[in-house]
Design a protein around this motif. Structure first.
Motif, PDB file in Angstrom:
ATOM      1  N   SER A   1       0.834  -1.205   0.000  1.00  0.00           N
ATOM      2  CA  SER A   1       0.000   0.000   0.000  1.00  0.00           C
ATOM      3  C   SER A   1       0.866   1.252   0.000  1.00  0.00           C
ATOM      4  CB  SER A   1      -0.958  -0.035   1.191  1.00  0.00           C
ATOM      5  OG  SER A   1      -1.924   0.981   1.085  1.00  0.00           O
ATOM      6  N   SER A   2       0.503   2.245   0.796  1.00  0.00           N
ATOM      7  CA  SER A   2       1.132   3.562   0.678  1.00  0.00           C
ATOM      8  C   SER A   2       2.429   3.711   1.466  1.00  0.00           C
ATOM      9  CB  SER A   2       0.147   4.643   1.123  1.00  0.00           C
ATOM     10  OG  SER A   2      -0.309   4.388   2.433  1.00  0.00           O
ATOM     11  N   VAL A   3       2.842   2.673   2.163  1.00  0.00           N
ATOM     12  CA  VAL A   3       4.096   2.706   2.905  1.00  0.00           C
ATOM     13  C   VAL A   3       5.032   1.647   2.330  1.00  0.00           C
ATOM     14  CG1 VAL A   3       5.202   2.349   5.142  1.00  0.00           C
ATOM     15  CG2 VAL A   3       2.979   3.507   5.017  1.00  0.00           C
ATOM     16  N   GLY A   4       6.269   2.015   2.089  1.00  0.00           N
ATOM     17  CA  GLY A   4       7.243   1.071   1.559  1.00  0.00           C
ATOM     18  C   GLY A   4       8.393   1.795   0.907  1.00  0.00           C
ATOM     19  N   LYS A   5       9.494   1.096   0.723  1.00  0.00           N
ATOM     20  CA  LYS A   5      10.720   1.751   0.268  1.00  0.00           C
ATOM     21  C   LYS A   5      10.632   2.251  -1.162  1.00  0.00           C
ATOM     22  CE  LYS A   5      13.532  -1.854  -1.875  1.00  0.00           C
ATOM     23  NZ  LYS A   5      14.903  -2.360  -1.981  1.00  0.00           N
ATOM     24  N   PHE A   6       9.816   1.602  -1.996  1.00  0.00           N
ATOM     25  CA  PHE A   6       9.813   1.972  -3.408  1.00  0.00           C
ATOM     26  C   PHE A   6       9.184   3.337  -3.656  1.00  0.00           C
ATOM     27  CE2 PHE A   6      10.390  -2.668  -4.090  1.00  0.00           C
ATOM     28  CZ  PHE A   6      11.534  -2.594  -4.864  1.00  0.00           C
ATOM     29  N   VAL A   7       8.254   3.769  -2.794  1.00  0.00           N
ATOM     30  CA  VAL A   7       7.676   5.112  -2.953  1.00  0.00           C
ATOM     31  C   VAL A   7       8.774   6.160  -2.794  1.00  0.00           C
ATOM     32  CG1 VAL A   7       6.036   6.795  -2.066  1.00  0.00           C
ATOM     33  CG2 VAL A   7       5.398   4.382  -2.163  1.00  0.00           C
ATOM     34  N   ASP A   8       9.550   6.033  -1.719  1.00  0.00           N
ATOM     35  CA  ASP A   8      10.650   6.979  -1.496  1.00  0.00           C
ATOM     36  C   ASP A   8      11.690   6.878  -2.606  1.00  0.00           C
ATOM     37  OD1 ASP A   8       9.474   7.879   0.836  1.00  0.00           O
ATOM     38  OD2 ASP A   8      10.599   6.494   2.123  1.00  0.00           O
ATOM     39  N   ASP A   9      12.020   5.652  -2.996  1.00  0.00           N
ATOM     40  CA  ASP A   9      13.018   5.455  -4.046  1.00  0.00           C
ATOM     41  C   ASP A   9      12.570   6.089  -5.361  1.00  0.00           C
ATOM     42  OD1 ASP A   9      14.558   4.052  -2.274  1.00  0.00           O
ATOM     43  OD2 ASP A   9      14.174   2.074  -3.143  1.00  0.00           O
ATOM     44  N   PHE A  10      11.297   5.922  -5.701  1.00  0.00           N
ATOM     45  CA  PHE A  10      10.785   6.463  -6.957  1.00  0.00           C
ATOM     46  C   PHE A  10      10.818   7.987  -6.945  1.00  0.00           C
ATOM     47  CE2 PHE A  10       7.001   6.846 -10.039  1.00  0.00           C
ATOM     48  CZ  PHE A  10       7.837   6.775 -11.149  1.00  0.00           C
ATOM     49  N   GLU A  11      10.430   8.578  -5.828  1.00  0.00           N
ATOM     50  CA  GLU A  11      10.488  10.036  -5.726  1.00  0.00           C
ATOM     51  C   GLU A  11      11.921  10.536  -5.896  1.00  0.00           C
ATOM     52  OE1 GLU A  11       6.646  10.931  -2.802  1.00  0.00           O
ATOM     53  OE2 GLU A  11       8.652  10.676  -1.930  1.00  0.00           O
ATOM     54  N   ARG A  12      12.884   9.874  -5.287  1.00  0.00           N
ATOM     55  CA  ARG A  12      14.276  10.308  -5.409  1.00  0.00           C
ATOM     56  C   ARG A  12      14.779  10.131  -6.841  1.00  0.00           C
ATOM     57  NH1 ARG A  12      12.470  10.808  -1.014  1.00  0.00           N
ATOM     58  NH2 ARG A  12      11.645  12.537  -2.242  1.00  0.00           N
ATOM     59  N   LYS A  13      14.376   9.056  -7.495  1.00  0.00           N
ATOM     60  CA  LYS A  13      14.803   8.823  -8.883  1.00  0.00           C
ATOM     61  C   LYS A  13      14.239   9.882  -9.825  1.00  0.00           C
ATOM     62  CE  LYS A  13      15.327   3.764  -8.464  1.00  0.00           C
ATOM     63  NZ  LYS A  13      16.716   3.611  -8.940  1.00  0.00           N
ATOM     64  N   ILE A  14      12.993  10.286  -9.615  1.00  0.00           N
ATOM     65  CA  ILE A  14      12.394  11.335 -10.445  1.00  0.00           C
ATOM     66  C   ILE A  14      13.065  12.675 -10.177  1.00  0.00           C
ATOM     67  CG2 ILE A  14      10.294  12.651 -10.893  1.00  0.00           C
ATOM     68  CD1 ILE A  14      10.288   9.943 -12.253  1.00  0.00           C
ATOM     69  N   GLU A  15      13.398  12.946  -8.916  1.00  0.00           N
ATOM     70  CA  GLU A  15      14.128  14.179  -8.594  1.00  0.00           C
ATOM     71  C   GLU A  15      15.468  14.211  -9.321  1.00  0.00           C
ATOM     72  OE1 GLU A  15      12.305  14.524  -4.058  1.00  0.00           O
ATOM     73  OE2 GLU A  15      14.436  14.105  -4.364  1.00  0.00           O
ATOM     74  N   ALA A  16      16.173  13.099  -9.287  1.00  0.00           N
ATOM     75  CA  ALA A  16      17.485  13.042  -9.930  1.00  0.00           C
ATOM     76  C   ALA A  16      17.367  13.190 -11.443  1.00  0.00           C
ATOM     77  CB  ALA A  16      18.178  11.728  -9.575  1.00  0.00           C
ATOM     78  N   TYR A  17      16.350  12.574 -12.009  1.00  0.00           N
ATOM     79  CA  TYR A  17      16.208  12.605 -13.466  1.00  0.00           C
ATOM     80  C   TYR A  17      15.769  13.976 -13.968  1.00  0.00           C
ATOM     81  CZ  TYR A  17      14.780  11.585 -18.205  1.00  0.00           C
ATOM     82  OH  TYR A  17      14.662  11.631 -19.576  1.00  0.00           O
ATOM     83  N   THR A  18      14.811  14.594 -13.273  1.00  0.00           N
ATOM     84  CA  THR A  18      14.260  15.864 -13.751  1.00  0.00           C
ATOM     85  C   THR A  18      15.028  17.085 -13.248  1.00  0.00           C
ATOM     86  OG1 THR A  18      12.707  16.065 -11.897  1.00  0.00           O
ATOM     87  CG2 THR A  18      11.942  14.880 -13.864  1.00  0.00           C
TER      88      THR A  18
END
Length: 382
Positions: A45-62
């Motif tokens: 659901s809404s808690v888990g490592k991939f949510v944070d990881d995805f946000e950081r990856k989008i920050e790095a990419y954009t």
């Protein structure tokens, strides 16, 4: 050009006699591994490592200061407008030539759209059209930018990067500064697109990206708010996660919030997809050049990226010389199992927005009557 030539080209390109969709998701990376890991962890659901990881990856990419994952692109745009302080009764300038989600988000804010024309250069909101409307109908007061006839506040400008082609952002920024307006980019279609070297969605104060199943990368359903500052990002994260105050066990919420959280299961898919976005961009650019060659020397115009930008070519588009050819191509390609689509019906023609204020929409009406989208799923290049 006849429809048979387009059908033959598309079938030869995708090497299949089966139905060819407009844009299908592509999974050839770590999607299964990451999704399986999420299921095994039970944090789906809404808690888990991939949510944070995805946000950081989008920050790095954009290159954005802070990215906040949401359940879909419309939720991201709604949250972006909320963070831009768009309030009930406000007016917001946007384009009539857009997908309905842009205006749905405004509707649910209690704001009303003002539709102005798009640019022939980008197919997105035209800075000259925005300036022309404001010069005729608006004035600057102590309360901000006010529509002279109604007395309502014009709060924001929302351009949409049509088919991934970046709008003329420097010019729009200048208009917004002159008229005391907030620039909110609807970057739903433009992940992987760059304006003068900067990623779309990072130039406005706040923006929204979509990861729907038909976008260049997907989380199944999902979106992301891109925030220009850390402070804005932290507050956006708080508001979109029910405004819950951290506590070991108590349920404390300090303001009305949205439950717009992206599930960890979806974020796992996104983490795998963003790892291969550069591959997809190369493939889509190659496909775009093939389409360019196909229509070169014909009376059909292929829509190319603006000279100031590098587009993701999310959806390939052509402009027919007349309405009759457009209708013929649409009917015959779809009958042959090759999906093509007209551009969206203009927003002011829809019943819920038919009373909206409009500027001159000559270019939008032309594109509505002449444009076709072609199959755009990325394919392997040799």
């Amino acid at each position: 050009m006849k429809a048979t030539s387009i059908v033959e080209f598309v079938r030869d390109t995708y090497k299949t006699d089966e139905f060819i969709p407009l844009h299908a998701p592509t999974f050839n990376g770590n999607e299964k591994a990451y999704v399986t890991e999420t299921i095994d962890s039970t944090f789906v659901s809404s808690v888990g490592k991939f949510v944070d990881d995805f946000e950081r990856k989008i920050e790095a990419y954009t290159g954005t200061a802070k990215a906040v994952a949401t359940v879909n692109g419309t939720a991201a745009l709604h949250a972006a407008l909320y963070m831009a302080d768009v309030q009930r009764g406000d007016l917001v300038i946007t384009q009539a030539l857009t997908f309905v989600a842009t205006c749905n988000a405004l509707y649910h804010m209690g704001a009303k759209p003002i539709f102005v024309d798009v640019s022939p250069v980008s197919l997105g909101l035209c800075p000259k059209a925005v300036e022309a409307f404001l010069s005729e109908h608006a004035e600057i007061t102590e309360a901000g930018c006010i529509h002279k006839h109604t007395g309502k506040r014009i709060k924001a400008v929302v351009p949409m990067h049509t088919f991934g082609h970046p709008v003329e952002l420097d010019e729009l920024v200048a208009v917004c500064l002159k008229w005391d307006l907030v620039l909110v980019e609807d970057a739903a279609e433009s992940l992987g697109s760059f304006y003068k070297g900067k990623h779309t969605g990072t130039i406005g104060d706040v923006s929204a990206v979509s990861f729907n199943g038909n976008k260049i990368i997907t989380t199944g359903g999902g979106g992301m708010v891109l925030c220009k500052t850390q402070e804005l990002g932290v507050r956006t994260k708080h508001v979109t996660t029910t405004a819950k105050v951290p506590h070991p066990y108590e349920f404390l919420h300090d303001e009305p919030g949205f439950n717009y959280r992206m599930p960890n299961l979806n974020a796992a898919l996104g983490c795998a997809q963003i790892e291969v976005i550069e591959q997809y961009l190369v493939q889509k650019r190659s496909l775009a050049h093939q389409y360019m060659s196909l229509f070169e020397g014909t009376d059909i115009k292929y829509v190319v990226e603006p000279k100031y930008a590098k587009s993701n070519y999310w959806l390939n588009a052509i402009i027919c010389p007349d309405v009759e050819l457009r209708e013929q191509l649409l009917q015959e390609t779809n009958a042959a199992g090759v999906m093509t689509r007209p551009i969206w019906k203009l927003m002011h023609r829809l019943p819920m927005f038919e009373n909206a204020m409009c500027g001159d929409l000559t270019q939008s009406e032309f594109l509505e009557a002449h444009l076709i989208n072609l199959p755009s799923t990325p394919i392997e290049t040799k």
